[in-house]
Design a protein around this motif. Structure first.
Motif, PDB file in Angstrom:
ATOM      1  N   LEU A 117       0.826  -1.222   0.000  1.00  0.00           N
ATOM      2  CA  LEU A 117       0.000   0.000   0.000  1.00  0.00           C
ATOM      3  C   LEU A 117       0.856   1.268   0.000  1.00  0.00           C
ATOM      4  O   LEU A 117       0.454   2.295  -0.536  1.00  0.00           O
ATOM      5  N   HIS A 118       2.028   1.169   0.642  1.00  0.00           N
ATOM      6  CA  HIS A 118       2.920   2.343   0.735  1.00  0.00           C
ATOM      7  C   HIS A 118       4.325   1.968   0.284  1.00  0.00           C
ATOM      8  O   HIS A 118       5.261   1.968   1.088  1.00  0.00           O
ATOM      9  N   PRO A 119       4.479   1.647  -1.003  1.00  0.00           N
ATOM     10  CA  PRO A 119       5.800   1.194  -1.463  1.00  0.00           C
ATOM     11  C   PRO A 119       6.840   2.299  -1.365  1.00  0.00           C
ATOM     12  O   PRO A 119       6.508   3.479  -1.548  1.00  0.00           O
ATOM     13  N   ASP A 120       8.122   1.922  -1.052  1.00  0.00           N
ATOM     14  CA  ASP A 120       9.144   2.973  -0.961  1.00  0.00           C
ATOM     15  C   ASP A 120       9.593   3.428  -2.346  1.00  0.00           C
ATOM     16  O   ASP A 120      10.248   4.449  -2.477  1.00  0.00           O
ATOM     17  N   ARG A 121       9.235   2.671  -3.378  1.00  0.00           N
ATOM     18  CA  ARG A 121       9.381   3.142  -4.759  1.00  0.00           C
ATOM     19  C   ARG A 121       8.554   2.230  -5.659  1.00  0.00           C
ATOM     20  O   ARG A 121       8.296   1.075  -5.318  1.00  0.00           O
ATOM     21  N   ILE A 122       8.153   2.778  -6.806  1.00  0.00           N
ATOM     22  CA  ILE A 122       7.438   2.006  -7.813  1.00  0.00           C
ATOM     23  C   ILE A 122       8.293   2.060  -9.065  1.00  0.00           C
ATOM     24  O   ILE A 122       8.646   3.141  -9.532  1.00  0.00           O
ATOM     25  N   VAL A 123       8.679   0.882  -9.563  1.00  0.00           N
ATOM     26  CA  VAL A 123       9.546   0.832 -10.739  1.00  0.00           C
ATOM     27  C   VAL A 123       8.757   0.214 -11.891  1.00  0.00           C
ATOM     28  O   VAL A 123       8.178  -0.867 -11.730  1.00  0.00           O
ATOM     29  N   VAL A 124       8.697   0.905 -13.013  1.00  0.00           N
ATOM     30  CA  VAL A 124       7.980   0.345 -14.162  1.00  0.00           C
ATOM     31  C   VAL A 124       8.883   0.348 -15.395  1.00  0.00           C
ATOM     32  O   VAL A 124       9.418   1.378 -15.787  1.00  0.00           O
ATOM     33  N   GLY A 125       9.020  -0.837 -15.986  1.00  0.00           N
ATOM     34  CA  GLY A 125       9.712  -0.963 -17.268  1.00  0.00           C
ATOM     35  C   GLY A 125       8.659  -0.959 -18.359  1.00  0.00           C
ATOM     36  O   GLY A 125       7.785  -1.826 -18.367  1.00  0.00           O
ATOM     37  N   VAL A 126       8.713   0.039 -19.234  1.00  0.00           N
ATOM     38  CA  VAL A 126       7.661   0.178 -20.247  1.00  0.00           C
ATOM     39  C   VAL A 126       8.272   0.434 -21.619  1.00  0.00           C
ATOM     40  O   VAL A 126       9.430   0.857 -21.739  1.00  0.00           O
ATOM     41  N   ARG A 127       7.431   0.202 -22.643  1.00  0.00           N
ATOM     42  CA  ARG A 127       7.883   0.470 -24.012  1.00  0.00           C
ATOM     43  C   ARG A 127       7.035   1.529 -24.692  1.00  0.00           C
ATOM     44  O   ARG A 127       7.230   1.801 -25.870  1.00  0.00           O
ATOM     45  N   SER A 128       6.054   2.085 -23.977  1.00  0.00           N
ATOM     46  CA  SER A 128       5.236   3.126 -24.622  1.00  0.00           C
ATOM     47  C   SER A 128       4.705   4.095 -23.572  1.00  0.00           C
ATOM     48  O   SER A 128       4.614   3.762 -22.380  1.00  0.00           O
ATOM     49  N   ASP A 129       4.345   5.290 -24.025  1.00  0.00           N
ATOM     50  CA  ASP A 129       3.747   6.275 -23.122  1.00  0.00           C
ATOM     51  C   ASP A 129       2.408   5.763 -22.600  1.00  0.00           C
ATOM     52  O   ASP A 129       2.020   6.039 -21.472  1.00  0.00           O
ATOM     53  N   ARG A 130       1.713   5.021 -23.483  1.00  0.00           N
ATOM     54  CA  ARG A 130       0.404   4.508 -23.079  1.00  0.00           C
ATOM     55  C   ARG A 130       0.535   3.585 -21.856  1.00  0.00           C
ATOM     56  O   ARG A 130      -0.224   3.673 -20.898  1.00  0.00           O
ATOM     57  N   ALA A 131       1.538   2.695 -21.898  1.00  0.00           N
ATOM     58  CA  ALA A 131       1.748   1.770 -20.777  1.00  0.00           C
ATOM     59  C   ALA A 131       2.098   2.554 -19.509  1.00  0.00           C
ATOM     60  O   ALA A 131       1.584   2.280 -18.416  1.00  0.00           O
TER      61      ALA A 131
END
Ligand code: UDX
Length: 447
Positions: free
Chosen positions: A171-185
């Motif tokens: 619920l309160h992550p110390d960071r959120i990491v996202v690997g994406v290939r598009s702005d939409r994602a």
């Protein structure tokens, strides 16, 4: 319209993620291939011990009195594909039998089963810990299999939750990491995580390989920190120093920090050991094995601790054989506030002493059922007091609060000999010695 979310795999990671997504206000559908798990979750019961998770689940599971009804479970892939805009893949990636590499069969099967049914635009989000390069391979597989083709995208969003703190970490992550290939994602994931980001969680956007590597790098660093202090414990033992004081003193340096510097019998569990091994195996495949040879040393320092705890026990009992010796073991799980005994250092030590002829009696506040299943030939007691009764030595191997709150004087009345070895450096030596116990800990002077 609000995004609809599915969660595939309802273990530690998936069950917590599903409940957390419902708590954030989304409609959530969870899927698992194990019918018993789905039946339990549908009744609002959690298949493992994790503080706060059952309450959160019951708050949202449809059909439970007073719940928001936002969370449901199914075993039907077509239903999941039809329902979701965002599909989180949370299945486990254990170590392969007989090798270091990680077993991707559950992730592959989940992605393939889902992709075949994806007839409308969707974002598939991998959360499982995987070897770097997996996301690229899975993205191609989805494109091949999904009826909606290029309308289905993949993103990678590693999970850093700790067992025992899973709800809070989700619920309160110390960071959120996202690997994406598009702005939409990226946009979709910003929408999913709008609440924690609004509350200050940093949102780090990367490419696929970096997102995959962040997770294995973080776990390798944590493992290194623990093995570093355990190596210092070995030196302290040889030199007559005190590793607890040493850890305190170096921890005041902000660049080092005080956390994850508790010397003892080392790390275990379902993540750190197998993740560093899978990382080494993957680096080897990539021709970068030299970069990670230090992890081999981290692993062996860690595994050595278990044997050293056994030897310390033998020595404390006067040397020689364990035959006929009564050994009380406090703790079976790999860490407190969990019922997880996977690769547990505590159970490993208990098992070694038992196999060498010691009469071992184990007590753990939450891990008894799992420990019995894994190691049925050990003795088990229903309380710390019952385990300690008549014991020649007491081993403190998992740092539960319950053990710190034991009354050494009262326990001393029950023990055969007032001898305690603290494998977690978590008990107060002064308190135990005052009650007439011989207290010894790893990496610390005898008195
Ligand atoms: C770990 C990572 O912390 C988490 O971010 C990741 O998502 C999954 O793996 P977890 O397996 O729940 O989480 O356990 P963790 O709290 O990291 O502890 C791992 C092991 O290290 C335990 O056996 C613990 O007892 C041991 N440990 C921890 C020490 O021996 N000394 C310490 O100072 C800290």
């Amino acid at each position: 319209m609000a995004l609809k979310i599915t969660v595939i795999g309802t273990g530690y990671l998936g069950a917590t993620h599903a409940a957390a997504m419902a708590e954030l206000g989304f409609e959530v559908l969870g899927l698992d291939v194990v019918p018993e798990k789905i039946e339990m979750l549908t009744r609002g019961e959690v298949p493992m011990y994790e503080p706060g998770l059952e309450e959160l689940l019951r708050k949202h599971v449809a059909g439970i009195e007073g719940s928001t009804g936002r969370l449901r479970f199914t075993m039907d892939w077509a239903e999941v594909a039809e329902f979701g805009d965002v599909h989180f893949v949370c299945v486990n990636t254990p170590q392969k039998h007989g090798e270091y590499a990680c077993d991707m069969s559950y992730v592959d099967a989940a992605v393939e089963s889902l992709a075949k049914h994806l007839g409308k635009p969707a974002l598939v989000v991998g959360k499982s810990t995987v070897p770097v390069g997996s996301a690229e391979r899975l993205a191609a597989r989805i494109l091949e299999l999904a009826p909606a083709g290029g309308e289905v995208e993949l993103a990678w969003n590693p999970e850093f939750l700790r067992e025992g703190f899973a709800v809070q970490d989700t619920l309160h992550p110390d960071r959120i990491v996202v690997g994406v290939r598009s702005d939409r994602a990226e946009k979709t994931l910003r929408e999913v995580y709008a609440t924690p980001v609004g509350q200050g969680s940093p949102f780090v956007v990367t490419d696929f390989p970096t997102a995959e590597l962040v997770k294995t790098a973080a776990n390798s660093f944590l493992a290194t920190k623990i093995s570093f202090i355990n190596a210092m414990a070995e030196v302290c033992e040889a030199a007559g120093g005190d590793v607890a004081k040493l850890a305190e003193a170096i921890g005041y340096d902000e660049r080092i920090g005080p956390k994850f510097l508790r010397a003892g019998i080392g790390f275990g569990g379902g993540c750190l050991p197998k993740d560093i091994r899978a990382f080494m195996a993957r680096a080897g495949e990539l021709g970068a094995d030299q970069a990670l040879t230090f992890l081999r040393e981290i692993d062996s320092i860690n595994m050595r601790r278990r044997g050293q705890m056994v030897e310390m026990t033998r020595e404390a009992l006067g040397g020689g054989s364990f035959l006929g010796k009564r050994v009380a073991v406090l703790g079976a799980t790999f860490k407190p506030d969990s019922d997880d005994v996977r690769d547990s250092p505590a159970l490993n030590v208990a098992g070694q002493i038992h196999l060498q002829g010691g009469q071992v009696t184990v007590y753990d506040p939450k891990g008894m059922d799992n420990a019995r299943r894994l190691f049925p030939t050990l003795g088990y007691a229903e309380s710390a007091e019952a385990a300690v009764r008549g014991a020649d030595v007491v081993l403190h191997l998992t740092e539960w609060r319950e053990f710190r709150e034991l009354d050494p004087a009262a326990l001393g009345e029950l023990a055969g000999t007032r001898l305690i070895l603290d494998g977690r450096n978590a008990l107060d030596p002064v308190l135990w010695r005052k009650a007439g116990w011989t207290y010894r800990a790893m990496g610390r002077p005898a008195a």
